[in-house]
Design an enzyme around this catalytic site. Structure first.
Site, PDB file in Angstrom:
ATOM      1  N   LYS A  22       0.831  -1.209   0.000  1.00  0.00           N
ATOM      2  CA  LYS A  22       0.000   0.000   0.000  1.00  0.00           C
ATOM      3  C   LYS A  22       0.864   1.258   0.000  1.00  0.00           C
ATOM      4  CE  LYS A  22      -1.679   1.758   3.896  1.00  0.00           C
ATOM      5  NZ  LYS A  22      -1.849   3.176   4.250  1.00  0.00           N
ATOM      6  N   ASN A  23       1.823   1.325   0.926  1.00  0.00           N
ATOM      7  CA  ASN A  23       2.623   2.535   1.059  1.00  0.00           C
ATOM      8  C   ASN A  23       3.493   2.784  -0.169  1.00  0.00           C
ATOM      9  OD1 ASN A  23       1.512   3.037   3.553  1.00  0.00           O
ATOM     10  ND2 ASN A  23       3.195   2.140   4.717  1.00  0.00           N
ATOM     11  N   CYS A 118      -3.949  13.556  12.678  1.00  0.00           N
ATOM     12  CA  CYS A 118      -4.013  12.112  12.448  1.00  0.00           C
ATOM     13  C   CYS A 118      -4.204  11.423  13.785  1.00  0.00           C
ATOM     14  CB  CYS A 118      -2.729  11.632  11.788  1.00  0.00           C
ATOM     15  SG  CYS A 118      -2.659   9.849  11.525  1.00  0.00           S
ATOM     16  N   ARG A 123       2.220  14.096  12.809  1.00  0.00           N
ATOM     17  CA  ARG A 123       2.868  13.793  11.527  1.00  0.00           C
ATOM     18  C   ARG A 123       2.928  15.029  10.619  1.00  0.00           C
ATOM     19  NH1 ARG A 123       1.443   7.735   9.589  1.00  0.00           N
ATOM     20  NH2 ARG A 123      -0.603   8.490   9.009  1.00  0.00           N
ATOM     21  N   ASP A 308       4.683   0.294  12.276  1.00  0.00           N
ATOM     22  CA  ASP A 308       3.415  -0.234  11.766  1.00  0.00           C
ATOM     23  C   ASP A 308       3.175  -1.694  12.146  1.00  0.00           C
ATOM     24  OD1 ASP A 308       2.513   2.088  10.670  1.00  0.00           O
ATOM     25  OD2 ASP A 308       3.084   1.621   8.615  1.00  0.00           O
ATOM     26  N   ARG A 400      -8.394   0.209   4.608  1.00  0.00           N
ATOM     27  CA  ARG A 400      -7.386   1.098   4.045  1.00  0.00           C
ATOM     28  C   ARG A 400      -6.091   0.354   3.764  1.00  0.00           C
ATOM     29  NH1 ARG A 400      -5.682   4.717   7.864  1.00  0.00           N
ATOM     30  NH2 ARG A 400      -4.364   5.480   6.187  1.00  0.00           N
TER      31      ARG A 400
END
Length: 421
Positions: A22-23, A118, A123, A308, A400
């Site tokens: 995803k990133n 966030c 961030r 993460d 997501r």
């Protein structure tokens, strides 16, 4: 809203195919703005964040077509119709700021909404802006937007990031490809997603050296051309599913997994007495002796332990044989999953950026609520080992970052069900 119901107590056995990252994909998609020729991304994940980035790029005039059931993205920005990234789209996803560098480099001006706050910390985007100023951009922050211009184009420069920010490194790397002269990014982020972006940009004609190290050198070119690029495997999805058999028992093979993507994480699993075996197709994970040894985990920029995967690791350590310590050094306010794990019988004490986890013999199913993407999956992992039924609400966070999570776990014998809200 949808909910996910997990009935625990079943060991997992089988295989899981790891999706594209995803990133990485969220960074590769804005790279299409750097050229008037097509960019094709294969191995794309099918996630809500990808759809949000698609909406944003289309609003700028970039054509995006999802092919092969969404696994291939064909992007074409022959003409930039707008250089304004509107708040209504940007607010949904912080990665939207990554259109700033490409727009500024190609068009000489851009207006991009500030992403805002966030759930896992502020961030801020100040490093993005400071780096672009070093490249000659003129910036004005007003009305919640970054108004950026470079009337004579961006110019190469040396810029040292005070912190090895992944997003800032990505934005500056893209912007520098079309800058006049040489750009040197010092203290650059080293994540595999950075390396993947550099490989894609190089395939498009960029001149880049040093990706994967703390210093990246970019020699600007007049234009980039189209290319086809395969998105790297998602290391966070990989680590998440590696923890599933570690928590629930059994043995699962992760197809497409590479130890090089998660060296520090794999080392910690083995320290906890979890077997990580390299196979011809990926990695296989199982408990060695049925006992999870306690750990001291510190989150750090790559190649350190990923922030993460902190929430997911905490879920496993709730069943550890002793006292574990987790130190979160990347984001503030990233232990919001701890109170939900407490509802399942875990023993966790949080003091600032440190969490002490004392292992218990077993967890109990309970109604819990997801607070962010990684927290949501940590609760599902805990539910795999819990006695009885765990109901996880607000799972829109999950969509997501995890593609077909229920299907992948069900294929290994997990009792996981999505209930439509």
């Amino acid at each position: 809203m949808d909910k996910i119901i997990v009935t625990g107590g079943k060991p997992l056995n089988g295989e899981i195919v790891i999706s594209g990252a995803k990133n990485a994909c969220l960074t590769l998609m804005p790279a299409a703005l750097l050229t008037d020729e097509p960019l094709t991304l294969t191995n794309a994940p099918r996630l809500s964040d990808i759809r949000t980035m698609t909406d944003l790029l289309r609003s700028l005039g970039c054509e995006v077509a999802a092919l092969q059931a969404g696994k291939v993205l064909a992007l074409g920005a022959e003409r930039i119709a707008s250089t304004r990234a509107d708040y209504e789209i940007v607010r949904k996803m912080r990665a939207s700021i990554l259109v700033l560098g490409p727009l500024l480099a190609r068009e000489g001006h851009a207006e991009v909404s500030l992403p805002g706050g966030c759930a896992i910390g502020a961030r801020p985007v100040d490093l993005h802006l400071r780096g672009l100023e070093a490249l000659g951009a003129e910036l004005d922050l007003r009305d919640g937007y970054v108004h950026a211009k470079a009337p004579n184009g961006l110019k190469g420069a040396a810029f040292e990031l005070p912190f090895a920010s992944v997003g800032a490194t990505e934005n500056l790397l893209m912007a520098a490809t079309l800058a006049k002269g040489t750009t040197v990014l010092k203290n650059a982020a080293r994540e595999p997603e950075i390396v993947d972006l550099a490989r894609c940009l190089r395939a498009m004609g960029a001149r880049i050296e040093g990706e994967g190290s703390p210093e990246i050198t970019i020699e600007g070119v007049e234009r980039l051309h189209g290319a086809t690029h395969r998105v790297v495997a998602d290391r966070i999805e990989l680590g998440t599913y590696m923890l599933a058999p570690a928590i629930a028992g059994g043995r699962v093979e992760l197809i497409g997994g590479e130890r090089a993507l998660l060296g520090a994480f794999c080392d910690k699993l083995e320290e906890a007495d979890i077997a990580v075996e390299e196979t011809g197709r990926g990695l296989a994970v199982s408990r060695r002796n049925g006992v999870i040894r306690p750990l001291h985990v510190v989150t750090e920029p790559y190649p350190g332990f990923p922030t993460d995967l902190q929430a997911q690791m905490m879920a496993m350590l709730t069943l550890g044989a002793g006292e574990s310590l987790l130190e979160e050094r990347i984001f503030e306010n990233r232990f919001m999953h701890a109170p939900e794990l407490l509802r399942m019988g875990a023993r966790i004490e949080v003091h600032g950026g440190t969490a002490k986890v004392t292992g218990v013999e077993g967890l109990r199913g309970a109604p819990v609520m997801a607070t962010d993407l990684r927290a949501s999956v940590s609760l599902i992992l805990a539910g795999l080992a819990a006695e009885g039924e765990t109901t996880v609400s607000r799972v829109y966070h999950l969509d997501r970052g995890y593609e077909r999570l229920e299907d992948k776990l069900q294929a290994c014998g997990a009792q996981v069900e999505r209930v439509k809200g």
